[in-house]
Design a protein around this motif. Structure first.
Motif, short mmCIF file in Angstrom:
data_model
loop_
_atom_site.label_atom_id
_atom_site.label_comp_id
_atom_site.label_asym_id
_atom_site.label_seq_id
_atom_site.Cartn_x
_atom_site.Cartn_y
_atom_site.Cartn_z
N LYS A 29 0.77 -1.43 0.47
CA LYS A 29 0.46 -0.07 -0.06
C LYS A 29 0.93 1.05 -0.60
CE LYS A 29 -4.73 -1.39 1.61
NZ LYS A 29 -4.38 -2.13 1.44
N PHE A 82 1.41 9.96 -5.02
CA PHE A 82 2.24 10.65 -5.08
C PHE A 82 3.03 10.85 -5.90
CE2 PHE A 82 5.43 13.01 -2.55
CZ PHE A 82 4.68 13.84 -1.98
N ILE A 115 5.23 5.60 8.10
CA ILE A 115 4.64 7.52 8.02
C ILE A 115 6.01 8.57 7.95
CG2 ILE A 115 3.60 8.50 8.95
CD1 ILE A 115 1.62 5.68 10.23
N PHE A 120 9.06 7.31 15.87
CA PHE A 120 8.47 7.67 14.56
C PHE A 120 10.06 8.89 14.59
CE2 PHE A 120 3.72 7.20 14.64
CZ PHE A 120 3.95 7.76 14.38
N ASP A 132 -10.41 -1.02 2.61
CA ASP A 132 -10.26 -1.96 1.24
C ASP A 132 -10.96 -3.06 2.35
OD1 ASP A 132 -9.04 -0.21 0.43
OD2 ASP A 132 -6.83 -1.17 0.41
N LEU A 175 -1.80 7.62 18.82
CA LEU A 175 -0.32 8.11 18.98
C LEU A 175 -0.21 8.96 17.95
CD1 LEU A 175 1.47 9.11 21.20
CD2 LEU A 175 2.18 6.57 20.43
N ALA A 176 -0.34 7.97 16.57
CA ALA A 176 0.09 8.77 14.97
C ALA A 176 -0.09 9.77 14.60
CB ALA A 176 0.00 7.85 14.24
N THR A 183 1.43 12.52 16.92
CA THR A 183 2.71 12.51 16.14
C THR A 183 2.31 14.32 14.70
OG1 THR A 183 3.29 10.44 16.68
CG2 THR A 183 4.79 11.64 15.26
N GLY A 209 -0.24 15.21 -1.36
CA GLY A 209 0.83 14.12 0.17
C GLY A 209 0.14 13.10 1.18
N ILE A 264 -3.01 11.17 -0.28
CA ILE A 264 -2.98 9.90 -1.23
C ILE A 264 -2.68 9.46 0.14
CG2 ILE A 264 -1.51 9.59 -2.14
CD1 ILE A 264 -1.04 11.88 -4.13
N LEU A 265 -2.13 9.84 1.14
CA LEU A 265 -1.72 8.52 2.56
C LEU A 265 -3.32 8.11 2.85
CD1 LEU A 265 0.69 9.98 4.41
CD2 LEU A 265 1.09 8.21 2.54
N LEU A 273 -4.84 5.78 0.38
CA LEU A 273 -4.02 4.90 -0.19
C LEU A 273 -3.92 3.60 1.39
CD1 LEU A 273 -3.28 6.15 -3.50
CD2 LEU A 273 -4.74 4.88 -3.05
N THR A 274 -4.56 3.81 2.47
CA THR A 274 -3.48 3.19 3.55
C THR A 274 -4.04 2.73 4.36
OG1 THR A 274 -2.48 5.26 4.62
CG2 THR A 274 -1.21 4.01 2.99
N VAL A 275 -3.88 2.00 5.67
CA VAL A 275 -4.60 1.36 6.55
C VAL A 275 -3.74 2.14 7.58
CG1 VAL A 275 -5.12 -0.27 5.61
CG2 VAL A 275 -2.57 -0.38 6.42
N PRO A 322 -2.76 3.19 11.18
CA PRO A 322 -1.97 4.26 11.85
C PRO A 322 -1.71 5.52 10.46
CG PRO A 322 -0.84 2.52 11.94
CD PRO A 322 -1.92 2.04 11.23
N VAL A 323 -1.73 4.95 9.65
CA VAL A 323 -1.02 5.98 8.46
C VAL A 323 -2.03 7.15 8.14
CG1 VAL A 323 -0.25 6.54 6.14
CG2 VAL A 323 0.55 4.37 7.86
N PHE A 372 -2.94 9.72 11.29
CA PHE A 372 -2.00 10.51 10.74
C PHE A 372 -1.90 11.48 9.79
CE2 PHE A 372 2.11 11.47 8.94
CZ PHE A 372 3.00 11.92 10.28
N LEU A 400 -2.29 15.93 9.55
CA LEU A 400 -1.64 16.34 9.19
C LEU A 400 -2.07 17.56 8.17
CD1 LEU A 400 1.84 16.87 9.35
CD2 LEU A 400 1.90 15.52 7.32
#
Lengths: 357, 554
Positions: free
Chosen positions: A135, A143, A191, A271, B80, B422-423, B426, B481, B484-485, B488-490, B492-493, B496, B500
């Motif tokens: 992924k 991106f 990340i 991180f 997904d 926590l992500a 951050t 950015g 897209i994150l 397309l991601t799963v 904790p990402v 975050f 952001l």
């Protein structure tokens, strides 16, 4: 005059093209190191990528040896046992059957003098990590395409190439850093790496935007070749880059400090490592990777070639030197010649149309 | 222009303060993720082939199971094809896994006997005494020691004249209607036979037969005692059931439909190659044979009786079965859903499970907050020292962003169930840097102009325009950015990326509506006008006798 006050009062006149050559060597060395470490040592993948089970419990009074002693009869004699972030005992076992999971949990809880539910357990299937990576890769590709398109539209395609080259450079070096120091790669790392891309771009775009603005001024663009124009732009925005990097880095350093020394919040630490390295590299690459690539690409344009020859001729007339027929842009400027226009001079800004207040 | 500036300044401050006020008034609070408050999270992924609609169905079924054990604020989300189940406050990982990870089987069990629903403290199947470690996997379970004795095996012949206990809910708190007794009837065209009164109960062999069988002992080949529950988890009926006669796999589909008389029924289709098997059971039940004395066939899912229709015909066509009863539309649809997907429609494998104790979560949260505060303090000091008054503008602008961000996070947490992990924390800490960056870009632009010999006043509008165009370009790149994150991601990402992205967006807003007008007002104020040092501005080059080839407009 100190460097700082020079910078702060825009007297800096750094010969960036010369630094770029040093930068190229530095980048090359770093990339080779990264590649070597990746091939030679590989990455230290956490259980999220390898699969397996990890237990974590706060055990201020126990030692690694104690833990090993307790776990050996349970068949975890060769598990990875370490203390992370102070007194957090972390045990990692290979993926296998879950049969002994509960016994290990109970044993660790006893060892730590804690309740069974105080032990944090995380179990990951063997294919989960591949999926995260897959992924992340997909996200990365999309991106790249979108950002390239965006920069190409807002600035120009050569700048998109430079910006993305810098991003790739950053990512490779951060991954290499993880390989060299064998830091554990977790989803947090992924990340962080993706975040770094954003930062790296932010810096790069600030520089490019300035260069673009300068290139649109005939007063400048007709007087110097593109490399010098870039160098000038860099000089003008250097303080900007330094300050944005510092302000971004301060919170990250604070995370690193709190995470590693004070509270043992391991995730924060994970991180922060990647971010700290990435931010540093991102600031560096916007100056030493992205910019020279764009300059090099631009110098290949016929328009620039002509300009270059004209400028060469001018300076030759002034100095009485014979003119070299064509000078390849990659060839260094003869040592000792200053850039044609120093950053000290602020050219007149074109009169803006519209009301003046 | 200046009026606009003041108006936007006032309105954004009002908005920020209003947002905070509303957050307090509405008692919105950020929802803490599991890594910050403790609990168990499981990521399940389908294996093998599955239908696109299987995932939402599976989520629905898991949700029912989780609701069954009464977890406060469970989070079951789809990313997904993965299903992410988050159970805050549950410390027992095994219980959670058992709850969501198993593909429960739908079973048809003949009803041996009707029992009064439990009046004692309700003990749900699947619940275990707290604190007792249990690593048993149900499938490795030995059948329990309460093997039925020979009496049980054929002891269901009833003494004639014995009457069944009246079937009714005896819940002291609520007067539940007696459970409807659905019937299984042949297709329309045949008159449904009269509902036969339930057969009298067989003498039970022991008290354990009256107790609900625990989920570990729910063995398809053994008789069990299971309950039927209403939506609130109250037991409305209890049955002694024989060994499973068939599983959900004999069904090909089931649909809720409405009959001529406006009654809801559930139409059931049996797979053509299995109808013979089904008719064996149906015949047995229709005749009230020894293995099905009550003539009722219970549909059991996850250790609970979903429905126990009486069999009204000796045999059925594969596509001509309907379950009728006193169904409401919702009940019929639920029953059809259970029949269709009773077993989870897809096999799920737990890819990742994590359990975090409440204390570790608290530590992580504390660390995150502390790191954020220290980072903020460092940035504040740096900005104030370097940019003086403008540094203060930057920090105020950050405060406005922060107020708006907090409002959003609290709202997302309270109403959208979006947890702050926590992500995410951050991401927020990092965004401090991002927010200040745009200020730096602007101020450096300004300083450059001032160094070139302009006055602050003259420089400020032009500087902002060009700085803002840079800020927009850079922020949009960051937003792309983050977007897209997010898509397309799963895991904790995502959290975050979301925070952001939000912070970046707020940065754009507060730069334009707060930083610019405030800087303008300060710069144009009479008292501060001739003190560029207050703004951390360089002395113009002209004053330092440096060559300048530009007549800067005064």
């Amino acid at each position: 005059m100190s460097v700082r006050s020079k910078l702060a009062s825009f007297d800096n006149d750094i010969d960036f093209p010369r630094l770029w050559r040093i930068g190229a060597v530095v980048s090359l060395v770093l990339l080779l190191l990264s590649g070597g470490a990746l091939v030679g040592r590989g990455l230290n993948l956490g259980i999220d990528f390898e699969g397996g089970t990890a237990w974590e419990v706060q055990a201020p009074d126990a030692s690694v040896a104690d833990a090993r002693e307790v776990l050996t009869p349970l068949g975890l004699g060769n598990a990875k046992i370490q203390f992370v972030g102070g007194d957090n005992l972390r045990v990692q076992a290979e993926p296998g059957d879950d049969a002994g999971l509960a016994e290990v949990t109970v044993a660790l809880a006893e060892l730590a003098g804690a309740d069974r539910t105080d032990v944090a357990i995380s179990t990951v299937g063997p294919t989960w990590g591949d999926e995260i990576l897959e992924k992340a890769q997909r996200a990365l590709i999309v991106f790249f395409v979108l950002i390239a398109a965006y920069i190409a539209v807002r600035l120009e395609w050569k700048m998109a190439v430079g910006a993305l080259a810098a991003v790739v450079h950053d990512i490779l070096i951060v991954i290499g850093f993880y390989a060299v120091f064998q830091l554990e790669v977790t989803p947090a790392t992924v990340i962080a790496i993706l975040t770094i891309m954003g930062y790296s771009l932010y810096d790069t775009i600030v520089v490019f935007d300035k260069a673009q603005a300068n290139a649109e001024r005939p007063a400048l663009a007709q007087k110097m070749n593109y490399t010098d124009l870039m160098s000038l732009s860099l000089n003008q925005v250097l303080m900007r880059s330094i300050n944005t990097s510092i302000t971004s880095l301060l919170p990250v350093l604070s995370m690193l400090f709190v995470g590693s020394f004070l509270l043992g919040a391991v995730t924060l630490q994970e991180f922060a490592y990647a971010l700290a390295v990435g931010l540093g590299i991102g600031a560096y690459s916007s100056i030493f990777v992205a910019t020279p690539i764009v300059a090099w690409l631009k110098e290949r344009e016929p328009q620039q070639q002509n300009l270059r020859q004209r400028l060469e001729a001018q300076s030759a007339r002034r100095t009485g030197q014979p003119v070299a027929a064509t000078v390849s842009p990659s060839e260094p400027r003869p040592a000792g010649t200053a850039p044609l226009l120093s950053g000290r001079v602020i050219p007149p800004r074109p009169r803006k149309k519209g009301k003046r207040r | 222009m200046r009026r606009n500036g003041l108006a936007s300044l006032v309105s954004i401050v009002v908005l920020a303060i209003g947002g905070l006020g509303w957050t307090l008034a509405a008692e919105n609070e950020p929802l803490l993720g599991l890594d910050l408050q403790g609990g168990v999270s499981v990521v399940l992924e389908p294996t093998g082939e599955f239908d696109e609609s299987a995932i939402p169905q599976a989520i629905e079924i898991i949700r029912q199971r989780v609701d069954g054990i009464g977890v406060a604020e469970p989070e079951i989300t789809r990313q997904d094809d993965a299903i992410v189940v988050q159970l805050p406050g549950i410390a027992d990982r095994d219980q959670a896994l058992e709850l969501v990870g198993q593909t429960a089987e739908l079973r048809f069990r003949p009803v041996l006997q009707l029992l009064p629903p439990g009046l004692e403290g309700l003990e749900l199947p699947g619940e275990e005494p707290a604190g007792e470690p249990d690593a048993d996997e149900p499938d490795t379970d030995e059948p329990d020691a309460d093997e039925p004795d020979a009496d049980d095996e054929q002891g269901f012949g009833l003494a004639p004249g014995e009457l069944a206990a009246p079937l009714q809910a005896e819940d002291p708190t609520e007067s539940d209607p007696a459970p409807d007794e659905p019937t299984l009837t042949p297709p329309a065209g045949q008159d449904p036979a009269e509902l036969t009164p339930p057969a009298p109960p067989a003498p039970t062999t022991g008290v354990e037969d009256l107790e609900l069988t625990s989920s570990d002992d729910d063995d398809p080949d053994q008789p069990v005692t299971l309950g039927e529950f209403d939506d609130d988890g109250n037991e409305v009926a209890r049955y002694r059931l024989g060994p499973a006669a068939a599983t959900g796999e004999i069904l090909s589909s089931a649909n809720a439909r409405i009959e001529q008389l406006g009654q809801w029924t559930v139409g059931v289709q049996i797979r053509g190659d299995r109808i013979a098997d089904f008719n064996v059971i149906a015949g047995e039940c229709f005749n009230g044979g020894p293995s099905c004395p009550t003539r009722q066939l219970a549909i059991v899912l996850d250790g609970r009786v979903v429905s126990a229709p009486s069999i009204n015909a000796p045999s059925f066509d594969a596509d001509g079965i309907s379950i009728s009863g006193d169904f409401s539309e919702g009940e019929a649809k639920d029953l059809a859903l259970v029949l269709r997907y009773g077993s989870l429609p897809v096999e799920l494998v737990a890819q990742q499970t994590q359990s975090v104790s409440a204390s570790i979560g608290q530590d992580a949260l504390d660390a995150g907050v502390l790191a954020g505060l220290i980072g903020l303090a460092l940035v504040t000091v740096y900005m104030l020292v370097y940019y003086r008054l403008l540094g203060m503008v930057a920090m105020l602008s950050l405060a406005v962003s922060a107020a708006l961000l907090w409002t959003m996070i609290a709202w997302l947490g309270s109403s959208q169930g979006l947890a702050l992990t926590l992500a995410g924390v951050t991401g927020i800490i990092l965004s401090i840097g991002v927010a200040v960056d745009s200020n730096v870009v602007f101020y450096e632009h300004l300083k450059e102009e001032v160094a070139g010999g302009r006055s602050l006043r003259a420089a400020i509008d032009g500087s902002f325009a060009s700085a803002f165009s840079t800020i927009v370009k850079a922020d949009v790149a960051s937003l792309i950015g983050a977007g897209i994150l997010y898509w397309l991601t799963v895991g904790p990402v995502r959290g975050f990326a979301l925070f952001l992205g939000l912070a970046t967006l707020l940065d754009l807003i507060s730069s334009y509506f707060f930083m610019r007008p405030l800087a303008l007002i300060l710069v144009k104020s009479k008292r501060l006008q001739n003190r560029p040092r207050l703004f951390g501005m360089p002395t113009p080059k002209v004053d330092r006798g440096l060559a300048i080839d530009e007549g800067a407009p005064a």
